[in-house]
Design a protein around this motif. Structure first.
Motif, PDB file in Angstrom:
ATOM      1  N   PRO A 370       1.019  -1.414  -0.043  1.00 16.80           N
ATOM      2  CA  PRO A 370      -0.015  -0.024   0.081  1.00 16.80           C
ATOM      3  C   PRO A 370       0.764   1.476   0.128  1.00 16.80           C
ATOM      4  CG  PRO A 370       0.120  -0.803   2.257  1.00 16.80           C
ATOM      5  CD  PRO A 370       0.389  -2.233   1.566  1.00 16.80           C
ATOM      6  N   ASP A 371      -0.063   2.696  -0.637  1.00 24.69           N
ATOM      7  CA  ASP A 371       1.590   3.754  -0.646  1.00 24.69           C
ATOM      8  C   ASP A 371       2.666   3.410  -0.883  1.00 24.69           C
ATOM      9  OD1 ASP A 371      -1.304   5.451   0.893  1.00 24.69           O
ATOM     10  OD2 ASP A 371      -0.594   4.827   2.355  1.00 24.69           O
ATOM     11  N   SER A 372       2.088   2.585  -2.845  1.00 25.55           N
ATOM     12  CA  SER A 372       4.022   2.916  -2.859  1.00 25.55           C
ATOM     13  C   SER A 372       3.839   3.056  -4.023  1.00 25.55           C
ATOM     14  CB  SER A 372       3.809   0.943  -3.113  1.00 25.55           C
ATOM     15  OG  SER A 372       3.128   0.538  -3.868  1.00 25.55           O
ATOM     16  N   TYR A 373       5.179   4.070  -4.238  1.00 21.10           N
ATOM     17  CA  TYR A 373       4.824   4.866  -4.924  1.00 21.10           C
ATOM     18  C   TYR A 373       6.784   4.207  -6.318  1.00 21.10           C
ATOM     19  CZ  TYR A 373       1.616   7.379  -3.385  1.00 21.10           C
ATOM     20  OH  TYR A 373       0.842   8.015  -2.455  1.00 21.10           O
ATOM     21  N   LEU A 374       6.416   4.938  -7.824  1.00 17.87           N
ATOM     22  CA  LEU A 374       8.072   4.977  -8.129  1.00 17.87           C
ATOM     23  C   LEU A 374       8.409   6.128  -8.518  1.00 17.87           C
ATOM     24  CD1 LEU A 374       7.345   2.372 -11.337  1.00 17.87           C
ATOM     25  CD2 LEU A 374       8.284   2.275  -8.790  1.00 17.87           C
ATOM     26  N   ALA A 375       9.541   6.689  -8.182  1.00 18.49           N
ATOM     27  CA  ALA A 375      10.612   8.035  -8.382  1.00 18.49           C
ATOM     28  C   ALA A 375      11.172   8.148  -9.861  1.00 18.49           C
ATOM     29  CB  ALA A 375      11.630   8.505  -7.347  1.00 18.49           C
ATOM     30  N   ILE A 376      11.224   8.482 -10.613  1.00 16.27           N
ATOM     31  CA  ILE A 376      11.280   8.067 -12.188  1.00 16.27           C
ATOM     32  C   ILE A 376      12.282   8.786 -12.583  1.00 16.27           C
ATOM     33  CG2 ILE A 376      10.852   6.655 -14.825  1.00 16.27           C
ATOM     34  CD1 ILE A 376       9.880   5.307 -12.476  1.00 16.27           C
ATOM     35  N   ASP A 377      13.253   8.456 -13.424  1.00 16.54           N
ATOM     36  CA  ASP A 377      14.427   9.194 -14.366  1.00 16.54           C
ATOM     37  C   ASP A 377      13.821   9.447 -15.215  1.00 16.54           C
ATOM     38  OD1 ASP A 377      16.368  11.221 -14.072  1.00 16.54           O
ATOM     39  OD2 ASP A 377      17.576  10.014 -14.274  1.00 16.54           O
ATOM     40  N   LYS A 386       3.910   6.825 -10.708  1.00 19.62           N
ATOM     41  CA  LYS A 386       4.862   7.083 -11.560  1.00 19.62           C
ATOM     42  C   LYS A 386       5.390   8.236 -11.586  1.00 19.62           C
ATOM     43  CE  LYS A 386       5.270   3.041 -14.281  1.00 19.62           C
ATOM     44  NZ  LYS A 386       5.066   2.260 -15.356  1.00 19.62           N
ATOM     45  N   ILE A 387       6.052   8.927 -10.595  1.00 23.31           N
ATOM     46  CA  ILE A 387       6.390   9.978  -9.420  1.00 23.31           C
ATOM     47  C   ILE A 387       7.845  10.632 -10.832  1.00 23.31           C
ATOM     48  CG2 ILE A 387       6.368  12.718  -9.050  1.00 23.31           C
ATOM     49  CD1 ILE A 387       4.492  10.040  -7.120  1.00 23.31           C
ATOM     50  N   PRO A 388       7.864  12.147 -11.708  1.00 21.60           N
ATOM     51  CA  PRO A 388       9.594  12.239 -11.649  1.00 21.60           C
ATOM     52  C   PRO A 388      10.528  11.958 -10.967  1.00 21.60           C
ATOM     53  CG  PRO A 388       7.299  13.761 -13.893  1.00 21.60           C
ATOM     54  CD  PRO A 388       7.018  12.842 -12.394  1.00 21.60           C
ATOM     55  N   LEU A 389      11.633  11.366 -11.096  1.00 22.99           N
ATOM     56  CA  LEU A 389      12.390  12.466 -10.242  1.00 22.99           C
ATOM     57  C   LEU A 389      12.481  13.148  -9.734  1.00 22.99           C
ATOM     58  CD1 LEU A 389      14.383  10.761  -8.265  1.00 22.99           C
ATOM     59  CD2 LEU A 389      16.099  11.123  -9.886  1.00 22.99           C
ATOM     60  N   TRP A 390      12.866  14.474 -10.499  1.00 24.75           N
ATOM     61  CA  TRP A 390      13.299  15.576 -10.451  1.00 24.75           C
ATOM     62  C   TRP A 390      12.239  16.425  -9.538  1.00 24.75           C
ATOM     63  CZ3 TRP A 390       9.666  19.326 -12.083  1.00 24.75           C
ATOM     64  CH2 TRP A 390       8.741  19.048 -12.743  1.00 24.75           C
ATOM     65  N   MET A 391      11.321  16.044 -10.067  1.00 20.85           N
ATOM     66  CA  MET A 391       9.773  16.832  -8.765  1.00 20.85           C
ATOM     67  C   MET A 391      10.368  16.824  -7.762  1.00 20.85           C
ATOM     68  SD  MET A 391       6.498  16.147 -10.933  1.00 20.85           S
ATOM     69  CE  MET A 391       5.828  17.465 -10.041  1.00 20.85           C
ATOM     70  N   PHE A 392      11.045  15.554  -7.300  1.00 19.56           N
ATOM     71  CA  PHE A 392      11.648  15.386  -5.690  1.00 19.56           C
ATOM     72  C   PHE A 392      12.426  16.928  -5.523  1.00 19.56           C
ATOM     73  CE2 PHE A 392       9.262  11.796  -6.455  1.00 19.56           C
ATOM     74  CZ  PHE A 392       9.167  11.368  -5.526  1.00 19.56           C
ATOM     75  N   GLY A 393      12.954  16.894  -6.602  1.00 16.96           N
ATOM     76  CA  GLY A 393      13.158  18.539  -5.463  1.00 16.96           C
ATOM     77  C   GLY A 393      13.169  19.617  -5.619  1.00 16.96           C
TER      78      GLY A 393
END
Length: 396
Positions: A370-377, A386-393
Motif C-alpha cells: 500500500p502507498d507505494s510509488y515509483l520515482a522515475i528518472d 509514477k512520479i518524475p524523479l526531478w519533482m522531488f527537488g
C-alpha cells in the motif's frame, strides 16, 4: 577592533540581494538567541548578511564577525560584545562559532549578561552544535539550512520560480504541476546540470573549479571543523580522510564494517565515531531500517555520499542508479523522515514506500504494497503512482 568593523562593512556592501535561500523567510529574527546549523558552503553567511543589509539601516546597531578571525587569538568575544553593546549595538551575528574555544559558555554568558542583546550564530560543523547544545537548549531557537534544492537552483538561475510543494500534494497533483512547468522549461537537461553542480550556491563563482572547491570543502570539514569539536590526533584525521575516499569509491555501500576497520587500522568504536562525524559534517548519509540513535551509535545499513555534487567531485565513476537514489534521499530527507525499506528503496514518513529507477522501472518489487510509488528518472511528466524523479527537488 577597527579591522573587524571594516571587514563587516565590506561584507555587507558586497552581499547580493537577488536571491534568498528558502530558510530566510522562515526565521523569526525577533528571537533573542538563534542558531543556524548547516554543512559548509550551503549559504549560512550570506543568509545573515542579507538580513543585516535589509533590516538595519543603521549598520552600527548590528555587528557581524567570523570567530575564526585572527583578532580572537588575543582578544575575547566578551570584550567585543561589551564594546558593541556600550556603543549602542543591539544585535550580534557570530559566524563559524565552532572555531571559538568553549563557545557554548561564551554565548550563554552573553545571553545572561546582556538581556536586551540579540545574538545569531552559525556553525558549519553540525556535530559541535548538536554535541554542546545542552546549556543553550532552553534559550535558543535552532534552524537547519540544507543545500540548494532543485527548485531553488531553477530560481537561482533565473529559469523558473516554482512554488514549494509538500510531499502529499506532490503525490496527488504531480501530473498537473509537471505539465505546467514543462510547458515552458526543458527540465531534464537542467536536472542533469543540477546533479553535477547546483547544490552549493558558490557554484556560480567557481566556473571550472567547482569539483576542486568541493574537495576543499571536504578537507576543511575533516581538518578544521572536526578538530574544533574533539581533541583528535593527526593520525585520526588521516584515517577520516581515507575513510571518506574509500566510501566515495564504493557507494552505495552496504557496510562490512569489520573489513573497513581493518583497512583503516582502527577499532569499531573509533570507526563508528569517524563515520557519524562525516555524516554530521555533511559529507556522508547513513541510512538504516530504524531511526538513528546518536547516543548509541550502531552500524548503518547503507552508506551514500551526502549529495550528487559530492559524487562527481569525490568519485572516479558515478553510477546512474546510485546518483538517483542519492538525489532522492538528499532532497526528501530535508523535509521528511526517510528510512531504508525492506521492500523497495525508501520508506518516507513511516508509511510511503518508494522505489527509485529509470524510465522503464516497474512496480514488480512493490506491487502488493500500500502507498507505494515509483520515482522515475528521464521523464518530464509522470502518470498515476509514477512520479518524475526531478519533482522531488520541489519540496523545499
Amino acid at each position: 577592533m577597527e579591522s573587524l568593523f571594516n571587514t563587516y562593512t565590506r561584507r555587507i556592501k558586497s552581499v547580493r540581494l537577488n536571491f534568498y535561500r528558502y530558510l530566510y523567510s522562515r526565521i523569526d529574527w525577533n528571537d533573542r538567541l538563534i542558531a543556524i546549523k548547516g554543512a559548509r558552503g550551503v549559504g549560512k553567511t550570506t543568509l545573515i548578511l542579507q538580513h543585516i543589509k535589509n533590516d538595519f539601516p543603521d549598520l552600527r546597531k548590528a555587528l557581524y564577525v567570523s570567530l575564526d578571525n585572527l583578532w580572537f587569538s588575543t582578544n575575547s568575544l566578551a570584550r567585543l560584545a561589551d564594546y558593541h553593546y556600550t556603543h549602542g549595538g543591539t544585535h550580534l551575528f557570530l559566524d563559524e562559532v565552532h572555531r571559538y574555544p568553549d563557545w557554548q559558555t561564551a554565548i550563554k554568558n552573553l545571553y545572561d549578561d546582556y538581556p536586551d542583546l540579540h545574538i545569531v550564530y552559525t556553525g558549519s560543523s553540525m556535530l559541535e552544535i548538536d554535541h554542546k547544545q545542552g546549556d543553550l537548549s532552553r534559550r535558543q531557537i535552532v534552524y537547519t539550512l540544507a543545500g540548494m534544492s532543485f527548485r531553488e537552483y531553477l530560481k537561482f538561475e533565473g529559469i523558473a520560480d516554482i512554488p514549494r510543494v509538500d510531499i502529499k500534494t506532490l503525490l496527488q497533483k504531480h501530473m498537473s504541476i509537471a505539465s505546467s512547468v514543462t510547458e515552458s522549461v526543458r527540465i531534464l537537461p537542467l536536472f542533469e546540470k543540477y546533479l553535477r553542480q547546483g547544490y552549493y550556491p558558490f557554484y556560480k563563482d567557481t566556473f571550472q573549479g567547482y569539483g576542486m572547491r568541493l574537495q576543499d570543502v571536504a578537507r576543511q570539514v575533516i581538518e578544521a571543523d572536526m578538530p574544533a569539536v574533539d581533541d583528535i590526533q593527526f593520525s585520526t584525521i588521516r584515517k577520516v580522510r581515507k575513510m571518506l575516499m574509500i566510501l566515495a569509491g564504493r557507494v552505495p555501500h552496504t557496510p562490512k564494517m569489520a573489513e573497513l576497520y581493518r583497512e583503516l587500522e582502527t577499532t569499531r568504536e573509533q570507526g563508528l565515531k569517524m563515520l557519524y562525524s562525516l555524516e554530521r559534517g555533511g559529507l556522508l548519509s547513513l541510512l538504516s531500517y530504524e531511526p538513528k540513535n546518536y547516543r548509541n551509535l550502531s552500524r548503518p545499513d547503507k552508506i551514500y555520499l551526502e549529495n550528487p555534487n559530492l559524487m562527481y567531485a569525490l568519485s572516479e565513476r558515478v553510477d546512474k542508479g546510485t546518483l538517483r537514489e542519492t538525489f532522492f534521499y538528499n532532497q526528501v530527507s530535508a523535509v521528511e523522515e526517510v528510512l531504508l525499506a525492506t521492500k523497495g528503496d525508501f520508506l518516507v514518513g513511516r508509511n510511503m514506500l518508494f522505489e527509485v529507477g529509470g524510465r522503464n522501472k516497474s512496480f514488480d518489487q512493490i506491487k502488493d504494497e500500500p502507498d507505494s510509488y515509483l520515482a522515475i528518472d528521464d521523464v518530464e511528466v509522470g502518470y498515476g503512482n509514477k512520479i518524475p524523479l526531478w519533482m522531488f527537488g520541489l519540496l523545499y
